[in-house]
Enzyme design. Structure first.
Site, PDB file in Angstrom:
ATOM      1  N   GLN A 108       0.885   1.165   4.822  1.00 48.94           N
ATOM      2  CA  GLN A 108       0.608   0.029   3.952  1.00 48.94           C
ATOM      3  C   GLN A 108       1.793   0.278   2.940  1.00 48.94           C
ATOM      4  O   GLN A 108       1.752  -0.352   1.861  1.00 48.94           O
ATOM      5  CB  GLN A 108      -0.819   0.356   3.124  1.00 48.94           C
ATOM      6  CG  GLN A 108      -1.842  -0.165   3.663  1.00 48.94           C
ATOM      7  CD  GLN A 108      -2.008  -1.749   3.787  1.00 48.94           C
ATOM      8  OE1 GLN A 108      -1.234  -2.336   3.435  1.00 48.94           O
ATOM      9  NE2 GLN A 108      -2.724  -1.972   4.817  1.00 48.94           N
TER      10      GLN A 108
ATOM     11  N   ALA B 271      -0.453   0.580  14.966  1.00 41.94           N
ATOM     12  CA  ALA B 271      -0.659   1.923  14.117  1.00 41.94           C
ATOM     13  C   ALA B 271      -1.984   2.547  14.721  1.00 41.94           C
ATOM     14  O   ALA B 271      -2.060   3.698  14.495  1.00 41.94           O
ATOM     15  CB  ALA B 271      -0.594   1.598  12.986  1.00 41.94           C
ATOM     16  N   THR B 272      -2.909   1.769  15.215  1.00 39.76           N
ATOM     17  CA  THR B 272      -4.225   2.454  15.693  1.00 39.76           C
ATOM     18  C   THR B 272      -3.622   3.237  16.918  1.00 39.76           C
ATOM     19  O   THR B 272      -3.970   4.619  17.006  1.00 39.76           O
ATOM     20  CB  THR B 272      -5.063   1.275  16.263  1.00 39.76           C
ATOM     21  OG1 THR B 272      -5.464   0.577  15.255  1.00 39.76           O
ATOM     22  CG2 THR B 272      -6.210   2.142  16.986  1.00 39.76           C
TER      23      THR B 272
ATOM     24  N   CYS C 228     -19.294  -6.754   6.968  1.00 38.31           N
ATOM     25  CA  CYS C 228     -20.078  -7.694   7.156  1.00 38.31           C
ATOM     26  C   CYS C 228     -20.253  -7.626   8.824  1.00 38.31           C
ATOM     27  O   CYS C 228     -19.912  -8.436   9.315  1.00 38.31           O
ATOM     28  CB  CYS C 228     -19.893  -9.197   6.866  1.00 38.31           C
ATOM     29  SG  CYS C 228     -21.260 -10.116   7.093  1.00 38.31           S
TER      30      CYS C 228
ATOM     31  N   SER D 126       3.079   0.072  11.339  1.00 37.10           N
ATOM     32  CA  SER D 126       2.714  -1.063  12.238  1.00 37.10           C
ATOM     33  C   SER D 126       3.586  -2.542  11.685  1.00 37.10           C
ATOM     34  O   SER D 126       3.762  -2.751  10.705  1.00 37.10           O
ATOM     35  CB  SER D 126       1.073  -1.525  11.937  1.00 37.10           C
ATOM     36  OG  SER D 126       0.817  -2.470  12.558  1.00 37.10           O
TER      37      SER D 126
ATOM     38  N   ASN E 103      -5.413   1.236   2.337  1.00 37.24           N
ATOM     39  CA  ASN E 103      -5.513  -0.282   2.647  1.00 37.24           C
ATOM     40  C   ASN E 103      -6.468  -1.136   1.601  1.00 37.24           C
ATOM     41  O   ASN E 103      -6.438  -2.297   1.376  1.00 37.24           O
ATOM     42  CB  ASN E 103      -5.459  -0.515   3.983  1.00 37.24           C
ATOM     43  CG  ASN E 103      -6.837   0.366   4.584  1.00 37.24           C
ATOM     44  OD1 ASN E 103      -6.707   1.569   4.392  1.00 37.24           O
ATOM     45  ND2 ASN E 103      -7.991  -0.146   5.064  1.00 37.24           N
TER      46      ASN E 103
ATOM     47  N   HIS F  25       2.675  -5.508  11.916  1.00 34.40           N
ATOM     48  CA  HIS F  25       2.201  -6.802  11.431  1.00 34.40           C
ATOM     49  C   HIS F  25       1.510  -6.624  10.057  1.00 34.40           C
ATOM     50  O   HIS F  25       1.338  -7.448   9.219  1.00 34.40           O
ATOM     51  CB  HIS F  25       0.954  -7.400  12.200  1.00 34.40           C
ATOM     52  CG  HIS F  25      -0.224  -6.623  12.237  1.00 34.40           C
ATOM     53  ND1 HIS F  25      -1.315  -6.758  11.547  1.00 34.40           N
ATOM     54  CD2 HIS F  25      -0.655  -5.471  12.794  1.00 34.40           C
ATOM     55  CE1 HIS F  25      -2.269  -5.899  11.624  1.00 34.40           C
ATOM     56  NE2 HIS F  25      -1.873  -5.165  12.271  1.00 34.40           N
TER      57      HIS F  25
ATOM     58  N   THR G  10       6.497   0.085  30.021  1.00 38.23           N
ATOM     59  CA  THR G  10       7.640  -0.781  29.827  1.00 38.23           C
ATOM     60  C   THR G  10       7.724  -1.115  28.208  1.00 38.23           C
ATOM     61  O   THR G  10       6.564  -1.681  27.802  1.00 38.23           O
ATOM     62  CB  THR G  10       7.416  -2.075  30.664  1.00 38.23           C
ATOM     63  OG1 THR G  10       7.338  -1.473  31.963  1.00 38.23           O
ATOM     64  CG2 THR G  10       8.726  -3.111  30.362  1.00 38.23           C
TER      65      THR G  10
HETATM   66  C1  PLP Z   1      -3.482  -1.865   9.642  1.00 39.47           C
HETATM   67  C2  PLP Z   1      -3.551  -0.527   9.633  1.00 39.47           C
HETATM   68  C3  PLP Z   1      -3.884   0.171  10.638  1.00 39.47           C
HETATM   69  C4  PLP Z   1      -4.089  -0.020  11.903  1.00 39.47           C
HETATM   70  O1  PLP Z   1      -3.051  -0.692  12.481  1.00 39.47           O
HETATM   71  P1  PLP Z   1      -2.766  -1.795  13.872  1.00 39.47           P
HETATM   72  O2  PLP Z   1      -1.279  -1.709  14.018  1.00 39.47           O
HETATM   73  O3  PLP Z   1      -3.513  -3.094  13.312  1.00 39.47           O
HETATM   74  O4  PLP Z   1      -3.385  -0.975  14.904  1.00 39.47           O
HETATM   75  C5  PLP Z   1      -4.037   1.718  10.253  1.00 39.47           C
HETATM   76  N1  PLP Z   1      -3.942   2.135   9.224  1.00 39.47           N
HETATM   77  C6  PLP Z   1      -3.739   1.506   7.943  1.00 39.47           C
HETATM   78  C7  PLP Z   1      -3.789   2.259   6.669  1.00 39.47           C
HETATM   79  C8  PLP Z   1      -3.694   0.170   8.031  1.00 39.47           C
HETATM   80  O5  PLP Z   1      -3.693  -0.707   7.031  1.00 39.47           O
END
Ligand code: PLP
Length: 402
Positions: A179, A71-72, A326, A199, A151, A201, A240
């Site tokens: 989220q 997602a980044t 932190c 995303s 998030n 994960h 790819t």
């Molecule tokens: C985790 C998250 C991202 C980043 O996603 P990645 O796949 O880890 O780069 C961006 N936006 C929100 C709201 C997220 O929770």
């Protein structure tokens, strides 16, 4: 016992997702762009299936889905790609202050490149004001980027209303749905969404893979690519394809879609059990975010007179995150909590509990026990808490100057 309550940060890969991925590391290792043999066709078919699985969850067409490294990258592509493509129409972008850094930082980058960016404030529950958004849209506005679920605090933004407003005013609407994708129903047609990021994960898929929905009709949205190369993904994202990752994202999306109607209420009930358990046994506890318009998985709580970092150390078998980043030497209070008007003291006292598919009632009950004990222990060492217990109004205290 070890309890994982940090599902908003990342989730374990679902065993069924891993099973779906494995053949694409082994015998089905082909390059999805290889057109001349069965290895390539097999990989291409698997990617096509994943596109359908992702599209299905948001009422999109499979061809609208582009795969990215997460997602980044997806947010960077949506924001910088649209900004570059539509620069001639205007150089104004609107977002809001509690976005993830993967939206805020590309926006700051655009500012450096000569764009104007409006960062809308939020109210005490974390929501933007639609009238303020309407007022912020100017003739040179090209894009509005407002996340769906936050998030840190879980607050949901009114994306259907935002989308409607954007359509009326002829500006593109992007929403970061990391989220909420697979957890809350999303309909890109009904909500007038032009660009959407998710995303793998965050939904029990693998890390390092994500998708962007890029609308192809009414209007046809085009993005300047970040990566140039073989012209993959309609020319907007060369490289790819990560076939096993994409297969995993697709499988994760399908499972999430299938379970959403039962899993949402189940997790929300556990979240409420956690909240009620904490509120019943501890005083001076506040819940951050919106009381009802929130994702089912998140509970963000401030425990006054207790430092979040100390609390986490005091219950080190419970994996949560705190309201302070932190980072190296500085303990910066969360910018999201600050934006809600939560004072620095309470921001430092906050803990984010995020629940998920493998969270059980026994884990929640154990967590309540551990948190209550740790908070009581830390408060027993807090002179301020003692004063409040004795009836002193801390705000009225005239502290002696040195
Ligand atoms: C985790 C998250 C991202 C980043 O996603 P990645 O796949 O880890 O780069 C961006 N936006 C929100 C709201 C997220 O929770």
């Amino acid at each position: 016992m070890k309890v994982y309550l940090d599902y908003n940060a990342t989730t374990p890969v679902d065993p069924a997702v891993l099973e779906a991925m494995l053949p694409y590391f082994r015998e089905r290792f082909g390059n999805a762009a290889s057109r001349s043999h069965a290895f390539g066709w097999e990989a291409e078919a698997a990617v096509k299936r994943a596109r359908e699985q992702v599209a299905e969850l948001i009422n999109a067409q499979p061809e609208d889905i582009l795969f990215t490294s997460g997602a980044t990258e997806g947010n960077n592509l949506a924001l910088k790609g649209a900004a570059a493509m539509y620069a001639e129409q205007g150089k104004h972008v609107i977002t809001q202050v509690t976005e993830h850094k993967a939206v805020l930082d590309p926006c700051k980058y655009l500012e450096q490149k000569g764009y104007r960016v409006t960062f809308l404030p939020v109210d005490a529950t974390g929501r933007i004001d639609l009238a303020q958004l309407a007022e912020a849209i100017k003739p040179d506005t090209i894009l509005v980027s407002i996340m769906h679920g936050n998030n840190e605090i879980g607050t949901l933004q009114p994306i259907a209303e935002i989308g409607r407003l954007c359509k009326e005013r002829g500006v593109l609407f992007h929403t970061d749905c990391c989220q909420t994708f697979g957890k809350v129903p999303i309909d890109v047609q009904a909500c007038g969404i032009d660009l959407l990021t998710c995303s793998g994960h965050k939904i029990y898929g693998p890390k390092g893979v994500g998708a962007v929905y890029v609308r192809r009709t009414r209007p046809r949205v085009r993005l300047e690519p970040l990566l140039h190369g073989g012209g993959h993904e309609r020319g907007m994202r060369s490289g790819t394809l990560n076939v096993p990752g994409i297969v995993g994202l697709g499988a994760a999306a399908e499972i999430a879609g299938r379970q959403m109607a039962t899993e949402g209420p189940r997790v929300a009930a556990l979240r409420d059990r956690l909240r009620d358990g904490l509120l019943a046994q501890l005083d001076h506890v506040t819940v951050n975010g919106h009381p009802t318009e929130r994702i089912p998985t998140n509970l963000n709580v401030s425990f006054a007179f207790v430092e979040g970092e100390s609390l986490m150390m005091g219950m080190d078998d419970i994996a949560v995150s705190s309201g302070s980043a932190c980072t190296s030497a500085s303990l910066e209070p969360s910018y999201v909590l600050r934006a809600l008007g939560v004072g620095d003291d309470l921001a430092h006292s906050s803990i984010r509990f995020s629940l998920g598919r493998f969270t059980t009632e026994a884990e929640i009950d154990y967590t309540i026990e551990r948190v209550v004990a740790a908070v009581r222990r830390l408060r027993a060492m807090s002179p301020l808490y003692e004063m409040v217990q004795e009836g002193v109004d801390l705000k009225a205290v005239q502290w002696q100057p040195h």
